[in-house]
Write a protein that holds these residues in place. Structure first.
Motif, PDB file in Angstrom:
ATOM      1  N   ASN A   1     -86.103  44.002 -41.992  1.00 36.50           N
ATOM      2  CA  ASN A   1     -85.924  43.687 -43.673  1.00 36.50           C
ATOM      3  C   ASN A   1     -86.274  45.077 -44.429  1.00 36.50           C
ATOM      4  OD1 ASN A   1     -86.150  43.134 -46.360  1.00 36.50           O
ATOM      5  ND2 ASN A   1     -87.259  41.125 -45.744  1.00 36.50           N
ATOM      6  N   PRO A   2     -85.152  45.624 -44.942  1.00 32.33           N
ATOM      7  CA  PRO A   2     -85.179  46.843 -45.548  1.00 32.33           C
ATOM      8  C   PRO A   2     -86.364  47.024 -46.786  1.00 32.33           C
ATOM      9  CG  PRO A   2     -83.064  45.856 -46.132  1.00 32.33           C
ATOM     10  CD  PRO A   2     -83.813  45.273 -45.154  1.00 32.33           C
ATOM     11  N   LYS A   3     -86.591  45.824 -47.394  1.00 30.02           N
ATOM     12  CA  LYS A   3     -87.680  45.710 -48.418  1.00 30.02           C
ATOM     13  C   LYS A   3     -88.953  45.772 -48.200  1.00 30.02           C
ATOM     14  CE  LYS A   3     -85.499  43.840 -52.609  1.00 30.02           C
ATOM     15  NZ  LYS A   3     -85.735  42.508 -53.516  1.00 30.02           N
ATOM     16  N   THR A   4     -89.155  44.978 -46.902  1.00 32.20           N
ATOM     17  CA  THR A   4     -90.686  44.809 -46.360  1.00 32.20           C
ATOM     18  C   THR A   4     -90.829  45.261 -45.049  1.00 32.20           C
ATOM     19  OG1 THR A   4     -90.223  42.855 -45.176  1.00 32.20           O
ATOM     20  CG2 THR A   4     -90.843  42.422 -47.689  1.00 32.20           C
ATOM     21  N   GLY A   5     -89.910  45.779 -44.445  1.00 28.76           N
ATOM     22  CA  GLY A   5     -90.172  46.408 -42.894  1.00 28.76           C
ATOM     23  C   GLY A   5     -90.457  45.199 -42.094  1.00 28.76           C
ATOM     24  N   GLU A   6     -90.271  44.276 -42.386  1.00 25.85           N
ATOM     25  CA  GLU A   6     -90.710  43.197 -41.327  1.00 25.85           C
ATOM     26  C   GLU A   6     -89.675  43.087 -40.209  1.00 25.85           C
ATOM     27  OE1 GLU A   6     -91.430  38.219 -41.484  1.00 25.85           O
ATOM     28  OE2 GLU A   6     -91.102  39.440 -43.388  1.00 25.85           O
ATOM     29  N   LYS A   7     -89.907  42.769 -39.122  1.00 25.30           N
ATOM     30  CA  LYS A   7     -88.988  42.491 -38.408  1.00 25.30           C
ATOM     31  C   LYS A   7     -88.598  40.958 -37.960  1.00 25.30           C
ATOM     32  CE  LYS A   7     -90.198  46.521 -35.215  1.00 25.30           C
ATOM     33  NZ  LYS A   7     -89.568  46.915 -33.828  1.00 25.30           N
ATOM     34  N   LEU A   8     -87.254  40.867 -37.884  1.00 24.05           N
ATOM     35  CA  LEU A   8     -86.761  39.669 -37.912  1.00 24.05           C
ATOM     36  C   LEU A   8     -85.920  39.409 -36.871  1.00 24.05           C
ATOM     37  CD1 LEU A   8     -84.945  39.522 -41.417  1.00 24.05           C
ATOM     38  CD2 LEU A   8     -87.142  38.539 -40.892  1.00 24.05           C
ATOM     39  N   SER A   9     -85.830  38.036 -36.138  1.00 25.20           N
ATOM     40  CA  SER A   9     -85.228  37.788 -35.023  1.00 25.20           C
ATOM     41  C   SER A   9     -83.471  37.161 -35.520  1.00 25.20           C
ATOM     42  CB  SER A   9     -85.867  36.928 -34.045  1.00 25.20           C
ATOM     43  OG  SER A   9     -85.131  36.638 -32.816  1.00 25.20           O
ATOM     44  N   ILE A  10     -82.793  37.779 -35.106  1.00 30.77           N
ATOM     45  CA  ILE A  10     -81.310  37.144 -35.518  1.00 30.77           C
ATOM     46  C   ILE A  10     -80.504  36.584 -34.383  1.00 30.77           C
ATOM     47  CG2 ILE A  10     -79.103  37.689 -36.502  1.00 30.77           C
ATOM     48  CD1 ILE A  10     -80.475  39.843 -38.077  1.00 30.77           C
ATOM     49  N   PRO A  11     -80.399  35.219 -34.693  1.00 27.82           N
ATOM     50  CA  PRO A  11     -79.758  34.736 -33.444  1.00 27.82           C
ATOM     51  C   PRO A  11     -78.440  34.999 -32.947  1.00 27.82           C
ATOM     52  CG  PRO A  11     -80.094  33.016 -34.985  1.00 27.82           C
ATOM     53  CD  PRO A  11     -80.559  34.314 -35.669  1.00 27.82           C
ATOM     54  N   GLN A  12     -77.777  34.883 -31.878  1.00 28.54           N
ATOM     55  CA  GLN A  12     -76.369  34.986 -31.634  1.00 28.54           C
ATOM     56  C   GLN A  12     -75.713  34.110 -32.592  1.00 28.54           C
ATOM     57  OE1 GLN A  12     -75.699  34.278 -27.461  1.00 28.54           O
ATOM     58  NE2 GLN A  12     -75.313  32.306 -27.751  1.00 28.54           N
ATOM     59  N   LYS A  13     -74.408  34.369 -32.751  1.00 29.59           N
ATOM     60  CA  LYS A  13     -73.494  33.966 -33.413  1.00 29.59           C
ATOM     61  C   LYS A  13     -72.096  34.323 -33.382  1.00 29.59           C
ATOM     62  CE  LYS A  13     -74.457  36.735 -37.570  1.00 29.59           C
ATOM     63  NZ  LYS A  13     -74.869  36.870 -38.978  1.00 29.59           N
ATOM     64  N   LYS A  14     -71.160  33.405 -33.881  1.00 33.12           N
ATOM     65  CA  LYS A  14     -69.791  33.849 -33.610  1.00 33.12           C
ATOM     66  C   LYS A  14     -69.386  34.315 -34.990  1.00 33.12           C
ATOM     67  CE  LYS A  14     -68.592  29.697 -30.704  1.00 33.12           C
ATOM     68  NZ  LYS A  14     -67.781  28.275 -31.056  1.00 33.12           N
ATOM     69  N   ILE A  15     -68.400  35.449 -34.828  1.00 34.16           N
ATOM     70  CA  ILE A  15     -67.933  36.080 -35.993  1.00 34.16           C
ATOM     71  C   ILE A  15     -66.246  36.108 -35.832  1.00 34.16           C
ATOM     72  CG2 ILE A  15     -69.811  37.532 -36.394  1.00 34.16           C
ATOM     73  CD1 ILE A  15     -68.401  39.861 -35.014  1.00 34.16           C
TER      74      ILE A  15
END
Length: 102
Positions: free
Chosen positions: A63-77
């Protein structure tokens, strides 16, 4: 161009077809493309291009604001690949392909 502009342009090109019929046809085409992508099928419009869904892997982002690491799941694009004819039209090289097809 947005969908309403596309429908308006098609109505101008074909004034003998009702606006509601053109709108319904455009909706059907977009729904078919969406359904094909949802079910992992490829949707090809000859001379225009191919639509298909690609799988984006799961990843860790920050997260660019907080620096917190996030887990982003797989997805279709959605992915679009234009046809050779469309690419030549965009680059104004259509004469080359017309000469080769004669």
């Amino acid at each position: 161009m947005v969908k309403s502009e596309l429908i308006k342009r098609l109505c101008d090109l074909r004034p003998n077809i009702f606006h509601k019929d053109i709108a319904k046809t455009v909706d059907i085409i977009f729904n078919e493309i969406s359904e094909a992508l949802r079910t992992d099928m490829k949707y090809e419009i000859r001379g225009f291009g191919t639509f298909k869904a690609k799988l984006r892997k799961a990843r860790t982002a920050k997260n660019p604001k907080t620096g917190e690491k996030l887990s982003i799941p797989q997805k279709k694009i959605p992915h679009f690949k234009m046809s050779k004819i469309m690419r030549l039209k965009l680059n104004k090289n259509l004469k080359k392909i017309e000469i080769n097809n004669i």
